[in-house]
Design an enzyme around this catalytic site. Structure first.
Site, short mmCIF file in Angstrom:
data_model
loop_
_atom_site.label_atom_id
_atom_site.label_comp_id
_atom_site.label_asym_id
_atom_site.label_seq_id
_atom_site.Cartn_x
_atom_site.Cartn_y
_atom_site.Cartn_z
CD GLN A 110 -2.50 1.45 2.61
OE1 GLN A 110 -2.69 0.48 3.35
NE2 GLN A 110 -2.91 2.67 2.93
CB CYS A 146 -5.71 0.23 4.70
SG CYS A 146 -6.83 1.14 5.80
CG HIS A 198 -3.91 -0.80 8.63
ND1 HIS A 198 -3.79 -0.14 7.43
CD2 HIS A 198 -3.19 -1.96 8.50
CE1 HIS A 198 -3.04 -0.85 6.61
NE2 HIS A 198 -2.67 -1.97 7.23
CG ASP A 224 -0.73 -4.86 7.14
OD1 ASP A 224 -0.88 -3.86 6.42
OD2 ASP A 224 -0.56 -4.79 8.37
#
Length: 276
Positions: A129, A135, A214, A229
């Site tokens: 990201q 996110c 997040h 992630d």
């Protein structure tokens, strides 16, 4: 143990406390970024109705006769809540608050992986990201890209945005996928539209608001559960699982997040699950 899952929708926009980490510091490790974050989006709300409308626009078809997979709320990490969800679960989306204790764990985990390594299936789809507040979209891309092949075949519409993006990004690494996403005007417009959608239950604030929560994803690939992630340079292998055990195993990791931060209540959990 009684968990502290917050069942209400969250837009991930809150006033920071002394234990929170400012958004401008939420970057991936320096050896995995080729440039600084150059743009910011409005944060996406953790809301299954909104998520389902959004992924439909992206090209996810949940109207199939045999496989109708949509996002649903998971109200607790306890067995009674897991039993309420249709199985097999294809992926899990988890929203948590980034605090100093969570960041300390992230750094320790990265150091341990750097030292000891880990086993990763080459079939796990992961992207970095580099767009601020993206996110939610990154979590959804991780969730949908790693579903079982049979579900993907009947749920991703041919020539949809998802179909075109995943096809273009198949052989790319995480940085190249991030760069492809950054230059894609269509996904930026669809993310923007989602943050304005009437399904939202909270205000989206301003694009410069400090965001302290997040989204991450848990999925099952080749017999192991992976945490995906966009702020981490690679997937995290959490050990063996299968399609029927994914939600239960993911809740074990979610409990670890909660136990690290016992006074925090900003947690939401969504499962991509069969609804028929």
């Amino acid at each position: 143990m009684t968990d502290q899952t917050n069942n209400g929708p969250s837009s991930a926009t809150t006033a920071p406390s002394s234990e929170e980490v400012p958004t401008e510091h939420l970057t991936i490790p320096s050896d995995h970024e080729t440039k600084k974050i150059s743009k910011r989006w409005f944060p996406l709300e953790s809301n299954p109705d909104l998520m389902n409308k959004y992924i439909d626009r992206l090209g996810w078809d949940s109207s199939g006769t045999d496989m109708q997979y949509k996002f649903v709320d998971v109200f607790s990490t306890e067995p009674w809540a897991i039993e309420m969800i249709g199985h097999p679960v294809a992926s899990v989306i988890f929203l948590y608050k980034i605090t100093s204790v969570q960041e300390e764990h992230r750094m320790k985990e990265a150091s341990e992986i750097e030292k000891n390594g880990q086993t990763l299936s080459p079939r796990v789809w992961h992207t970095i990201q580099r767009i601020g507040n993206a996110c939610g979209t990154i979590g959804l891309l991780h969730a949908l890209a790693n579903v079982p092949d049979g579900l993907s075949a009947v749920s991703i519409r041919p020539d949809s945005w998802l179909d075109r993006f995943y096809s273009a990004a198949t052989d790319m690494d995480g940085i190249s996928r991030a760069e492809l996403l950054e230059t894609d005007g269509d996904i930026e417009k669809m993310h923007e539209s989602a943050t304005r959608d009437e399904a939202n239950q909270t205000g989206r604030g301003t694009v410069d608001d400090r965001v302290t929560t997040h989204f991450i994803c848990f999925t099952h690939v080749d017999g192991n559960m992976y945490e995906l992630d966009g702020r981490k340079k690679c997937p995290i292998n959490h050990g063996p699982t299968d399609e029927m055990g994914l939600l239960k195993n993911a809740m074990s990791v979610v409990k670890n997040f909660m136990e690290r931060d016992p006074n925090e209540v900003h947690f939401t959990i969504l499962a991509l699950a069969p609804t028929n």
